[in-house]
Design a protein around this motif. Structure first.
Motif, PDB file in Angstrom:
ATOM      1  N   ASP A  67       1.182  -4.716  -1.865  1.00  0.00           N
ATOM      2  CA  ASP A  67       1.716  -3.621  -2.674  1.00  0.00           C
ATOM      3  C   ASP A  67       1.220  -2.311  -2.073  1.00  0.00           C
ATOM      4  N   VAL A  68       2.122  -1.500  -1.542  1.00  0.00           N
ATOM      5  CA  VAL A  68       1.706  -0.278  -0.850  1.00  0.00           C
ATOM      6  C   VAL A  68       1.216   0.797  -1.807  1.00  0.00           C
ATOM      7  N   THR A  69       1.324   0.584  -3.117  1.00  0.00           N
ATOM      8  CA  THR A  69       0.822   1.569  -4.072  1.00  0.00           C
ATOM      9  C   THR A  69      -0.598   1.267  -4.519  1.00  0.00           C
ATOM     10  N   ASP A  70      -1.168   0.177  -4.045  1.00  0.00           N
ATOM     11  CA  ASP A  70      -2.509  -0.235  -4.438  1.00  0.00           C
ATOM     12  C   ASP A  70      -3.457  -0.144  -3.243  1.00  0.00           C
ATOM     13  N   PRO A  71      -4.522   0.657  -3.326  1.00  0.00           N
ATOM     14  CA  PRO A  71      -5.406   0.846  -2.164  1.00  0.00           C
ATOM     15  C   PRO A  71      -6.000  -0.445  -1.613  1.00  0.00           C
ATOM     16  N   GLU A  72      -6.440  -1.336  -2.484  1.00  0.00           N
ATOM     17  CA  GLU A  72      -7.024  -2.587  -2.003  1.00  0.00           C
ATOM     18  C   GLU A  72      -5.977  -3.448  -1.318  1.00  0.00           C
ATOM     19  N   SER A  73      -4.780  -3.474  -1.859  1.00  0.00           N
ATOM     20  CA  SER A  73      -3.707  -4.244  -1.248  1.00  0.00           C
ATOM     21  C   SER A  73      -3.336  -3.667   0.110  1.00  0.00           C
ATOM     22  N   VAL A  74      -3.286  -2.345   0.217  1.00  0.00           N
ATOM     23  CA  VAL A  74      -2.986  -1.702   1.503  1.00  0.00           C
ATOM     24  C   VAL A  74      -4.042  -2.066   2.527  1.00  0.00           C
ATOM     25  N   ASP A  75      -5.305  -2.049   2.131  1.00  0.00           N
ATOM     26  CA  ASP A  75      -6.366  -2.441   3.055  1.00  0.00           C
ATOM     27  C   ASP A  75      -6.172  -3.879   3.518  1.00  0.00           C
ATOM     28  N   GLY A  76      -5.739  -4.747   2.580  1.00  0.00           N
ATOM     29  CA  GLY A  76      -5.475  -6.133   2.948  1.00  0.00           C
ATOM     30  C   GLY A  76      -4.312  -6.273   3.915  1.00  0.00           C
ATOM     31  N   ILE A  77      -3.269  -5.466   3.721  1.00  0.00           N
ATOM     32  CA  ILE A  77      -2.126  -5.491   4.638  1.00  0.00           C
ATOM     33  C   ILE A  77      -2.585  -5.175   6.054  1.00  0.00           C
ATOM     34  N   PHE A  78      -3.323  -4.084   6.199  1.00  0.00           N
ATOM     35  CA  PHE A  78      -3.751  -3.665   7.532  1.00  0.00           C
ATOM     36  C   PHE A  78      -4.778  -4.628   8.131  1.00  0.00           C
ATOM     37  N   SER A  79      -5.655  -5.155   7.301  1.00  0.00           N
ATOM     38  CA  SER A  79      -6.641  -6.114   7.813  1.00  0.00           C
ATOM     39  C   SER A  79      -5.957  -7.359   8.363  1.00  0.00           C
ATOM     40  N   THR A  80      -4.914  -7.822   7.674  1.00  0.00           N
ATOM     41  CA  THR A  80      -4.165  -8.981   8.155  1.00  0.00           C
ATOM     42  C   THR A  80      -3.466  -8.681   9.470  1.00  0.00           C
ATOM     43  N   VAL A  81      -2.813  -7.536   9.549  1.00  0.00           N
ATOM     44  CA  VAL A  81      -2.115  -7.164  10.784  1.00  0.00           C
ATOM     45  C   VAL A  81      -3.112  -7.013  11.930  1.00  0.00           C
ATOM     46  N   GLU A  82      -4.241  -6.389  11.671  1.00  0.00           N
ATOM     47  CA  GLU A  82      -5.247  -6.196  12.719  1.00  0.00           C
ATOM     48  C   GLU A  82      -5.779  -7.531  13.215  1.00  0.00           C
ATOM     49  N   ALA A  83      -5.974  -8.479  12.305  1.00  0.00           N
ATOM     50  CA  ALA A  83      -6.471  -9.804  12.700  1.00  0.00           C
ATOM     51  C   ALA A  83      -5.431 -10.582  13.496  1.00  0.00           C
ATOM     52  N   ASP A  84      -4.162 -10.434  13.129  1.00  0.00           N
ATOM     53  CA  ASP A  84      -3.105 -11.219  13.768  1.00  0.00           C
ATOM     54  C   ASP A  84      -2.559 -10.579  15.042  1.00  0.00           C
ATOM     55  N   LEU A  85      -2.455  -9.242  15.045  1.00  0.00           N
ATOM     56  CA  LEU A  85      -1.733  -8.565  16.133  1.00  0.00           C
ATOM     57  C   LEU A  85      -2.522  -7.457  16.819  1.00  0.00           C
ATOM     58  N   GLY A  86      -3.633  -7.038  16.227  1.00  0.00           N
ATOM     59  CA  GLY A  86      -4.359  -5.892  16.749  1.00  0.00           C
ATOM     60  C   GLY A  86      -4.088  -4.654  15.900  1.00  0.00           C
ATOM     61  N   SER A  87      -4.803  -3.592  16.188  1.00  0.00           N
ATOM     62  CA  SER A  87      -4.677  -2.377  15.391  1.00  0.00           C
ATOM     63  C   SER A  87      -3.269  -1.796  15.477  1.00  0.00           C
ATOM     64  N   VAL A  88      -2.858  -1.113  14.426  1.00  0.00           N
ATOM     65  CA  VAL A  88      -1.494  -0.594  14.325  1.00  0.00           C
ATOM     66  C   VAL A  88      -1.346   0.673  15.163  1.00  0.00           C
ATOM     67  N   ASP A  89      -0.410   0.641  16.104  1.00  0.00           N
ATOM     68  CA  ASP A  89      -0.099   1.802  16.940  1.00  0.00           C
ATOM     69  C   ASP A  89       1.079   2.587  16.387  1.00  0.00           C
ATOM     70  N   VAL A  90       2.040   1.864  15.789  1.00  0.00           N
ATOM     71  CA  VAL A  90       3.245   2.472  15.238  1.00  0.00           C
ATOM     72  C   VAL A  90       3.346   2.067  13.768  1.00  0.00           C
ATOM     73  N   LEU A  91       3.359   3.068  12.894  1.00  0.00           N
ATOM     74  CA  LEU A  91       3.518   2.817  11.461  1.00  0.00           C
ATOM     75  C   LEU A  91       4.788   3.490  10.983  1.00  0.00           C
ATOM     76  N   VAL A  92       5.672   2.705  10.372  1.00  0.00           N
ATOM     77  CA  VAL A  92       6.886   3.250   9.767  1.00  0.00           C
ATOM     78  C   VAL A  92       6.773   3.065   8.258  1.00  0.00           C
ATOM     79  N   ASN A  93       6.640   4.178   7.541  1.00  0.00           N
ATOM     80  CA  ASN A  93       6.538   4.147   6.081  1.00  0.00           C
ATOM     81  C   ASN A  93       7.943   4.178   5.483  1.00  0.00           C
ATOM     82  N   ASN A  94       8.447   2.996   5.186  1.00  0.00           N
ATOM     83  CA  ASN A  94       9.835   2.849   4.746  1.00  0.00           C
ATOM     84  C   ASN A  94       9.964   2.592   3.250  1.00  0.00           C
ATOM     85  N   VAL A  95       8.957   1.985   2.621  1.00  0.00           N
ATOM     86  CA  VAL A  95       9.076   1.593   1.210  1.00  0.00           C
ATOM     87  C   VAL A  95       9.360   2.801   0.335  1.00  0.00           C
ATOM     88  N   GLY A  96      10.267   2.627  -0.622  1.00  0.00           N
ATOM     89  CA  GLY A  96      10.550   3.699  -1.568  1.00  0.00           C
ATOM     90  C   GLY A  96      11.651   3.328  -2.539  1.00  0.00           C
TER      91      GLY A  96
END
Length: 233
Positions: A67-96
């Motif tokens: 859930d991109v509106t929840d700080p803890e959930s956002v941290d979990g999103i990025f932690s998962t991506v970092e573990a699976d693919l590496g740090s995020v170089d390109v971020l597209v904020n599309n949700v709305g």
């Protein structure tokens, strides 16, 4: 459409299980990026997009729920991506989310949801992405705006969406100024009515809604490593 070579980069597109987000994520997969398909509730659709991304050349793909509106959930999103693919170089904020009704007919819960998904989600995801981007001295953030907010137009319908997207555009410019010495660019794509819209006005620019493909060209320009001078646009 030929895009930039970002085969050494990780791209996260929020809300990429469907619609505009799906189209933008697959466009980045076409460029060879490691891609993270984010979803909130559409798990099956996200898995299908992930498979499409692999077929289109993405060297590594992951799906991530949150859930991109929840700080803890956002941290979990990025932690998962970092573990699976590496740090995020390109971020597209599309949700709305949006609420195409007269503002007096909208309850506070709906009003708040539209502001949170559009504006707070953009803020939270950008804030979480910045530390690793600053450390790498490189990053590309692309936010989804709205043409009517960009031009300062007003309407009695969809009040919270106009307000939220105006905030997104101001946030884009302010964040661009704050990161101008960090190797990071922050820009926004601001379409009017897109092909997946539920309703279409009688008059449209060029007599048609924007197609997904219309958004890919600006995306490619903004995420190109050579587009290092353009920020806040």
């Amino acid at each position: 459409m030929n895009g930039p070579d970002i085969s050494d980069q990780t791209a996260l597109v929020t809300g990429s299980a469907r619609g505009v987000g799906r189209a933008l994520l697959l466009a980045l997969a076409d460029c060879g990026a490691r891609t993270a398909v984010h979803y909130h509730t559409s798990a099956d659709a996200a898995r299908e997009v992930a498979e499409d991304a692999r077929e289109r050349g993405a060297p590594a793909v992951t799906t991530v729920q949150g859930d991109v509106t929840d700080p803890e959930s956002v941290d979990g999103i990025f932690s998962t991506v970092e573990a699976d693919l590496g740090s995020v170089d390109v971020l597209v904020n599309n949700v709305g989310d949006f609420a195409p009704r007269h503002w007096e007919e909208i309850d506070f819960e709906t009003w708040n949801r539209v502001l949170e998904t559009n504006l707070n989600g953009t803020y939270l995801c950008s804030k979480r992405a910045l530390p690793t981007m600053r450390e790498a001295e490189y990053g590309r953030i692309v936010n989804l705006g709205y043409a009517s907010s960009e031009k300062g137009l007003v309407s009695p319908g969809n009040f919270p969406y106009f307000v939220a997207k105006t905030g997104v555009l101001m946030f884009t410019r302010m964040l661009a100024a704050d990161t101008q010495d960090d190797g990071i660019t922050v820009n926004a794509i601001s379409p009017y009515v897109v092909e997946n819209s539920e309703e279409f006005p009688d008059e449209l620019p060029r007599d048609r809604p924007a197609s997904y493909e219309d958004l890919v060209g600006p995306l490619y320009f903004f995420v190109d490593p050579d587009t290092e001078y353009v920020s806040g646009e």
